[in-house]
Design a protein around this motif. Sequence first.
Motif, mmCIF file in Angstrom:
data_model
loop_
_atom_site.group_PDB
_atom_site.id
_atom_site.type_symbol
_atom_site.label_atom_id
_atom_site.label_comp_id
_atom_site.label_asym_id
_atom_site.label_seq_id
_atom_site.Cartn_x
_atom_site.Cartn_y
_atom_site.Cartn_z
ATOM 1 N N PRO A 63 0.850 -1.297 -0.183
ATOM 2 C CA PRO A 63 -0.419 -0.487 0.454
ATOM 3 C C PRO A 63 0.653 1.300 -0.426
ATOM 4 O O PRO A 63 2.149 1.252 0.816
ATOM 5 N N VAL A 64 0.939 2.252 -0.711
ATOM 6 C CA VAL A 64 1.029 3.522 -0.900
ATOM 7 C C VAL A 64 1.089 4.586 0.905
ATOM 8 O O VAL A 64 0.189 4.318 1.068
ATOM 9 N N PRO A 65 2.074 4.629 1.220
ATOM 10 C CA PRO A 65 2.466 5.237 2.363
ATOM 11 C C PRO A 65 1.693 6.616 2.583
ATOM 12 O O PRO A 65 1.459 6.853 1.410
ATOM 13 N N GLU A 67 1.469 9.538 3.222
ATOM 14 C CA GLU A 67 2.514 11.138 3.332
ATOM 15 C C GLU A 67 2.728 10.667 1.512
ATOM 16 O O GLU A 67 2.749 12.041 1.263
ATOM 17 N N LEU A 68 3.238 9.812 0.239
ATOM 18 C CA LEU A 68 2.816 10.204 -0.220
ATOM 19 C C LEU A 68 1.527 10.427 -1.361
ATOM 20 O O LEU A 68 1.545 11.301 -2.022
ATOM 21 N N THR A 69 0.517 9.464 -0.625
ATOM 22 C CA THR A 69 -0.826 10.724 -1.326
ATOM 23 C C THR A 69 -0.839 11.822 -0.837
ATOM 24 O O THR A 69 -1.713 12.590 -1.473
ATOM 25 N N GLU A 71 0.784 13.932 -0.057
ATOM 26 C CA GLU A 71 1.883 15.414 -0.813
ATOM 27 C C GLU A 71 1.553 15.631 -2.585
ATOM 28 O O GLU A 71 1.342 16.714 -3.306
ATOM 29 N N VAL A 72 0.420 14.318 -2.844
ATOM 30 C CA VAL A 72 -0.641 14.583 -4.290
ATOM 31 C C VAL A 72 -1.457 15.379 -4.059
ATOM 32 O O VAL A 72 -1.449 16.311 -4.179
ATOM 33 N N SER A 75 -1.674 19.621 -2.912
ATOM 34 C CA SER A 75 -2.019 20.446 -3.921
ATOM 35 C C SER A 75 -2.447 21.518 -4.185
ATOM 36 O O SER A 75 -3.661 21.127 -3.908
ATOM 37 N N GLY A 77 -3.656 23.528 -6.149
ATOM 38 C CA GLY A 77 -3.958 22.437 -7.984
ATOM 39 C C GLY A 77 -5.204 22.278 -7.369
ATOM 40 O O GLY A 77 -6.694 22.670 -8.434
ATOM 41 N N PHE A 78 -5.531 20.782 -6.673
ATOM 42 C CA PHE A 78 -6.305 20.226 -6.145
ATOM 43 C C PHE A 78 -7.513 20.475 -5.156
ATOM 44 O O PHE A 78 -8.445 20.604 -6.366
ATOM 45 N N ALA A 81 -9.593 23.165 -8.061
ATOM 46 C CA ALA A 81 -10.429 22.906 -8.937
ATOM 47 C C ALA A 81 -11.583 21.586 -8.495
ATOM 48 O O ALA A 81 -12.080 21.007 -8.664
ATOM 49 N N ALA A 165 -6.404 4.994 -2.041
ATOM 50 C CA ALA A 165 -5.587 6.232 -2.598
ATOM 51 C C ALA A 165 -6.108 7.124 -3.798
ATOM 52 O O ALA A 165 -6.587 8.588 -3.343
ATOM 53 N N ALA A 166 -6.872 6.262 -4.668
ATOM 54 C CA ALA A 166 -7.229 7.451 -5.998
ATOM 55 C C ALA A 166 -8.160 8.188 -5.722
ATOM 56 O O ALA A 166 -8.602 9.161 -6.626
#
Lengths: 257, 169
Positions: A63-65, A67-69, A71-72, A75, A77-78, A81, A165-166
Amino acid sequence: MTHISSITENDIHAYVDGVLDKERCAAVASWLEAHPDAAERVQAYKDQKALIRDAFDAVFDEPVPIELTNEVLKSRGFRVAIPWPRIAAGLVLLMLGGISGWSVRDQWPERATMPAPIAGNALSAHAVYVSEVRHPVEVGVDQEKHLVAWLSKRLGKPLRAPGLAASGYGLVGGRLLPDNGQPAAQFMYEDVDGNRITVYVRRSLEARETAFKFTSQENASAFYWVDSGFSYALAGKLSREELLSIAEQVYKDLNQN
Amino acid sequence: MVEQISLITEQIPHLRRYAAALLADRDNADDLVQECLARAISRHHLWKPTGTVRTWLFTILHNLHVNQIRDQKRKPEFLSDPVGYEQHGELPRQENRLEVRDLQRALQKLPDDQRAVLLLVGLEGHSYAEVALIVDAPIGTVMSRLARARDGLRKIMASQSATDLKVVK
């Protein structure tokens, strides 16, 4: 047969990587038959490639940590939006729904609005634990492997924590809960703003799959379904649409193999 | 942007896998990925849809890694054991397996530019043309790095297994 002299070092690597067209591939293969030294080298490269994949594929499956999710997701921009007009429209509809729902509350027999047991239990567990600051979960995501192994063992069937995560949610952890004398598992997820959703899982007596069903209570809503011997309920304080899209992701994630 | 966000998110497992193989140290690898994502997000307006989001992200990660290596070389006092696990004995997570550890050790012995190409092609399945974009080198250079990396790794692992009296193949 192609000219022997025309086989280059590049061809050998393209052969190893399987990117040659059929004709060229056949030419290299027959050339290799006549050149055992090169054939041995090609085999070594293929083994090497397989070994590298084998060694690091486990990282891909982790599974993606969070922190990384995050990070995206953090943003700017998100945030910009986010479709505010649509959300506002949704809120208005929700309020209208609430009002009309309230006004017809006496006209419906109680049973019709009673959620199925799994949804009720999931919503209760959701309500109790999402507001918990210090101990929202028994086992945190830092021990995810242990968590999943433990819950699988207790439920008596291999289980997975779906990756969300998505949808912008990272796993916080999970806990074991009693459900009418049977063990049930709750996984908790959190988005970057600290909003929490939970996935509630227990063994299902029903073998067949069911469609997503929706139920809503005062403080949270849930979609619930049966799939591959488990009953699932996804609970959160979200709109039906938002919750449905996450439920679809849970389903999708658990069925990709 | 929301669409780009999900395209970026989809690539995180790929970036993590690549970085883990590139750096051997899992924490450094995830730090590198995190920095890559931060940069990608802050510069998403610079992404031109000529390549794929995937190639673009790997290019960012590659450049960050190249800069790190350059900085390390400039400040050699910080260049402690680049394969940190040799000191700490145990590797995190699944890399405990002996074979995997041998592989990681061997990979770290390859020159950086060769290791990058080898992993971009072999592990991540980028085409040669994509790798040329990512590492910003002519395709001929990519091919020769790939050839040298594969042959180098073969020899390193053969000598490792000879030393360890262990069959690698």
